[in-house]
Design a protein around this motif. Structure first.
Motif, short mmCIF file in Angstrom:
data_model
loop_
_atom_site.label_atom_id
_atom_site.label_comp_id
_atom_site.label_asym_id
_atom_site.label_seq_id
_atom_site.Cartn_x
_atom_site.Cartn_y
_atom_site.Cartn_z
N PHE A 156 0.81 -1.21 0.00
CA PHE A 156 0.00 0.00 0.00
C PHE A 156 0.85 1.27 0.00
O PHE A 156 0.54 2.24 -0.70
CB PHE A 156 -0.92 0.03 1.22
N PHE A 157 1.93 1.26 0.79
CA PHE A 157 2.64 2.52 1.05
C PHE A 157 4.11 2.50 0.66
O PHE A 157 4.80 3.51 0.80
CB PHE A 157 2.52 2.88 2.54
N GLY A 158 4.62 1.38 0.18
CA GLY A 158 6.00 1.32 -0.29
C GLY A 158 7.02 1.07 0.79
O GLY A 158 8.20 0.84 0.49
N ARG A 159 6.63 1.11 2.03
CA ARG A 159 7.56 0.85 3.14
C ARG A 159 6.77 0.38 4.35
O ARG A 159 5.54 0.52 4.40
CB ARG A 159 8.37 2.09 3.50
N ALA A 160 7.46 -0.17 5.34
CA ALA A 160 6.81 -0.63 6.56
C ALA A 160 7.73 -0.37 7.74
O ALA A 160 8.96 -0.32 7.60
CB ALA A 160 6.47 -2.12 6.46
N LEU A 161 7.14 -0.18 8.91
CA LEU A 161 7.89 0.05 10.15
C LEU A 161 8.02 -1.28 10.88
O LEU A 161 7.05 -1.80 11.43
CB LEU A 161 7.16 1.09 11.01
N GLU A 162 9.21 -1.83 10.88
CA GLU A 162 9.41 -3.20 11.35
C GLU A 162 9.12 -3.39 12.83
O GLU A 162 8.62 -4.43 13.25
CB GLU A 162 10.86 -3.64 11.06
N GLU A 163 9.41 -2.37 13.65
CA GLU A 163 9.34 -2.55 15.10
C GLU A 163 8.05 -2.06 15.74
O GLU A 163 7.76 -2.40 16.88
CB GLU A 163 10.54 -1.83 15.76
N ASN A 164 7.27 -1.27 15.04
CA ASN A 164 6.07 -0.70 15.66
C ASN A 164 5.04 -1.77 15.97
O ASN A 164 4.84 -2.71 15.17
CB ASN A 164 5.45 0.34 14.73
N PRO A 165 4.36 -1.66 17.12
CA PRO A 165 3.33 -2.65 17.46
C PRO A 165 2.13 -2.56 16.52
O PRO A 165 1.78 -1.48 16.03
CB PRO A 165 2.94 -2.29 18.90
N VAL A 166 1.49 -3.69 16.29
CA VAL A 166 0.37 -3.81 15.36
C VAL A 166 -0.87 -4.24 16.12
O VAL A 166 -0.79 -5.08 17.03
CB VAL A 166 0.69 -4.82 14.24
N GLU A 167 -2.02 -3.68 15.74
CA GLU A 167 -3.27 -4.10 16.36
C GLU A 167 -4.27 -4.52 15.29
O GLU A 167 -4.28 -3.98 14.18
CB GLU A 167 -3.87 -3.01 17.24
N ALA A 168 -5.07 -5.51 15.64
CA ALA A 168 -6.14 -5.99 14.76
C ALA A 168 -7.43 -5.25 15.10
O ALA A 168 -7.69 -4.93 16.27
CB ALA A 168 -6.33 -7.48 14.92
N ILE A 169 -8.25 -4.99 14.08
CA ILE A 169 -9.51 -4.28 14.27
C ILE A 169 -10.70 -5.18 13.92
O ILE A 169 -11.62 -5.35 14.71
CB ILE A 169 -9.55 -3.00 13.40
N THR A 170 -10.65 -5.75 12.73
CA THR A 170 -11.80 -6.49 12.21
C THR A 170 -11.34 -7.79 11.59
O THR A 170 -10.29 -7.85 10.95
CB THR A 170 -12.54 -5.64 11.15
N TRP A 171 -12.16 -8.84 11.76
CA TRP A 171 -11.85 -10.17 11.25
C TRP A 171 -12.95 -10.58 10.27
O TRP A 171 -14.13 -10.42 10.55
CB TRP A 171 -11.78 -11.18 12.41
N ARG A 172 -12.57 -11.10 9.10
CA ARG A 172 -13.53 -11.41 8.04
C ARG A 172 -13.35 -12.84 7.53
O ARG A 172 -12.24 -13.39 7.56
CB ARG A 172 -13.37 -10.45 6.86
#
Length: 693
Positions: A587-603
């Motif tokens: 989507f954005f061409g780069r990613a932040l390897e160390e930042n925490p990730v959260e889930a919002i919605t499951w499909r």
């Protein structure tokens, strides 16, 4: 022996029919004008003609699959029922507050869409559920009888219920529905938690209200149409095409009609995907131009993209944020006001504009001779020789070239100071340029390279304009399916049965209750399997695709990502995080390897098998007649003038036949136009594949 199936697509101008008779190996096509006052009249009249021409009675038909513009038109035209909204006390203005987003930050007089429910019919009840599903304040139903009295006095016939955080715990919404069943049994009730069990209050409420707004109308229409089909002998199922390209039963569609918003265009995308897979063209721009609008959809590696939010009835058609937000699965596409009926005009600055206003089916373009006086794209096409006045709809509907030319002369040529042909050419170029610009933007927004795609064109007007559109986009190949004017209806017959399920459960990946996630998927998949079983899909033919929407902690919006198969648990954490990072980079061409990730919605998408077929069109391929019908002058924009063009009978061209431009290939439902130097060949599936010079 396989019984035939019928697809019926009600568009803004025409209603299209396809009868697929696999036992006889034939496809029969039909088309008639849409009857806006009651679309079922056109459906039944056109169906009778189709059955008569195919020699098949309705009681021999295995299934009828229907797509309709009724939901879209009802919302756009504001012709829905009176709706009341029951919400949590203090939250009745969420529909007007929305996302607090200005779609034009420099417009001091910005116009917002009026809510479908006036403020005095939006009423609140005390009670509160927390974001984690805990009851913070008990629900108080004491005020509901007074609310019902107000609704009844104001003629409300449909009620939307959307309480704060009901996605986390629906107990309060269920209690309101039960009470409404006792106090207001004559009203239809839409619960937001049944429709959109997802986070975000405005989107959930907006969707529930839109569903309630059209529910009684769609339920009556589908009930009336199904009853008429049963009376005429239909014994098989009656299914509806949803906006995500899957089929559902009529009762399910009647309960959630908002999921039919884009049912017709979804059929076109399904057909384009089918033809691409059949003939080995996996990367396509599906171009569907009908009488009212043009739609473009990207097909990558044989698959369409599905998004889960849509905007309906925009105040400004091309400005995101100026309409109603609807949370429902829909095939990702763009739609612009560019169809055969799009009206041309010269504005106050002396500039030629085309659309988005349309003459529709009634009165239609001036050349229809039904009372229309405004110049339209169809009038311009006729003036430029791209249409045959005596062979529109196979000769069943005669076009009046003089009326069309007079409309172009009065509405455009006189204002611009040119002749009729120049004005008509200008109309064509403007509408083609509008479609090319919209396509480029859509491809760019998805981060795709335009050069990898081929164009597949259908709809009644699509094949007329596709060659020039491909030139403007610098594409090298265009595919024209046979029967392009009814391709969306064919798409209904190649779509799978499918059920989309969604649940919101917010949390950081490293702190999730994975047992709860597993329970959510068990519930969603069980519901989906049950629904498919009711539709006749065998358990062994069911497939399940899982995905989630995630974001970095602190972000405001999330991105979709696929989930791996098998059990989900803490042992899969690294794999899931890696999948999120890959999706983020896309989507954005780069990613932040160390930042925490959260889930919002499951499909979960629970699907049946895709129908497998190879269509053989009736009255085609090797007819004992010359494929050349004659010649006529046709205008080509890149040549800036008229050329002597060959006119072909599309039905007399067998697989392997070659055609050379400039040419027009005529069929009952549409006309293919190709320019000088182009070479087209009929492939084994009756598609015309054109290589541009």
């Amino acid at each position: 022996m396989t019984a035939p199936r019928i697809g019926i697509d009600v568009g803004g101008t025409f209603t299209d029919f396809v009868l697929l008779d696999e036992a006889r190996g034939t496809v029969h096509l039909g088309k008639c004008l849409t009857t806006p006052a009651d679309p079922s009249e056109g459906v039944l009249a056109g169906l009778a003609e189709l059955l008569d021409s195919s020699g098949r009675p309705l009681d021999a038909v295995a299934a009828v699959i229907h797509g309709t513009t009724l939901v879209t038109n009802t919302i756009i035209e504001r012709k829905g029922v009176n709706v009341g909204l029951v919400t949590t006390e203090g939250f009745r203005d969420s529909l007007e507050i929305g996302r607090e987003f200005r779609y034009d930050i420099y417009d001091l007089t910005i116009e917002r869409p009026e809510p479908l429910v006036p403020r005095f019919l939006r009423r609140g009840l005390p009670g509160r559920i927390s974001a984690t599903g805990e009851e913070l304040r008990p629900l108080a139903l004491d005020g509901l009888p007074a609310i019902v009295d107000l609704f009844r006095a104001e003629g409300v016939t449909s009620v939307a219920v959307s309480l704060i955080h009901s996605y986390a715990n629906p107990v309060h919404e269920r209690a309101v529905a039960e009470a409404l069943g006792r106090l207001f049994p004559e009203a239809a009730v839409t619960l937001s938690v049944d429709l959109v069990p997802e986070i975000r209050e405005y989107e959930r409420t907006s969707t529930a209200v839109a569903n309630a707004y059209v529910l009684p109308i769609v339920a009556r229409y589908l009930g009336r149409l199904e009853a008429s089909l049963r009376q005429r002998g239909l014994a098989g199922p009656f299914h509806l095409m949803q906006s995500n390209g899957s089929l559902v039963s009529a009762p399910a569609a009647a309960a959630m009609p908002i999921r039919l918003l884009e049912s017709g265009p979804a059929g076109g995308a399904m057909a384009a995907r089918f033809y691409g897979q059949l003939s080995g063209h996996p990367n396509l721009i599906a171009f569907d131009m009908g009488g009212t609008t043009a739609k473009m959809c990207l097909i990558d590696d044989g698959e369409v993209a599905v998004v889960h939010e849509f905007e309906a009835a925009r105040v400004h058609r091309f400005k995101k944020g100026s309409g109603f937000t609807v949370k429902a699965p829909v095939i990702e596409m763009i739609e612009i006001g560019a169809g055969g009926g799009s009206i041309a005009r010269v504005d106050r600055m002396g500039l030629l504009k085309v659309g988005p206003e349309s003459a529709g089916a009634d009165p239609g373009p001036a050349c229809y001779g039904r009372g229309g006086t405004d110049p339209t794209v169809t009038d311009a096409d006729l003036v430029l020789g791209h249409l045959n006045a005596g062979f529109f709809l196979g000769g069943r509907m005669k076009l009046d070239r003089d009326r069309g030319a007079a409309a172009v002369e009065k509405g455009v040529a006189a204002a611009l100071g040119g002749d009729v042909a120049q004005a008509a050419a200008g109309i064509q170029e403007v509408v083609n340029a509008n479609m090319a610009t919209a396509t480029r933007l859509h491809v760019a927004e998805r981060g795709r390279d335009l050069r990898k795609y081929e164009l597949i064109a259908f709809g009644g007007a699509g094949p007329v304009h596709a060659y020039r559109l491909a030139q403007l986009l610098r594409l090298r190949r265009v595919i024209f399916p046979l029967g392009a004017g009814t391709t969306s209806a064919l798409g209904f017959l190649v779509a799978p049965m499918a059920v989309d399920q969604v649940r919101s459960y917010v949390g950081r990946l490293d702190a999730l209750d994975w047992a709860h996630v597993a329970a959510l998927y068990d519930e969603m998949e069980a519901r989906g399997r049950e629904a498919l079983h009711e539709l006749g899909v065998a358990a062994e033919h069911v497939t399940i695709d899982r995905s989630a929407e995630m974001r970095y902690v602190g972000q405001g919006f999330e991105i979709p990502m696929p989930l791996p198969g098998g059990p989900l648990g803490p042992e899969r954490l690294a794999e899931i995080r890696s999948a999120f990072l890959d999706a983020y980079r896309r989507f954005f061409g780069r990613a932040l390897e160390e930042n925490p990730v959260e889930a919002i919605t499951w499909r979960a998408t629970i699907s049946g098998p895709r129908p497998s077929l190879r269509p053989e069109f009736a009255d085609t391929a090797g007819a004992d007649r010359s494929p050349v019908k004659g010649r006529r002058p046709m205008y080509f924009a890149d040549q800036r003038g008229f050329l002597d063009a060959t006119v072909y009978d599309r039905y007399a061209l067998a697989p392997g036949a070659a055609v050379h431009g400039p040419a027009a290939l005529e069929e009952r439902e549409s006309t293919v136009v190709i320019g000088p130097g182009a070479v087209g060949r009929i492939d084994p599936y009756c598609n015309l594949v054109v290589e541009l010079p």
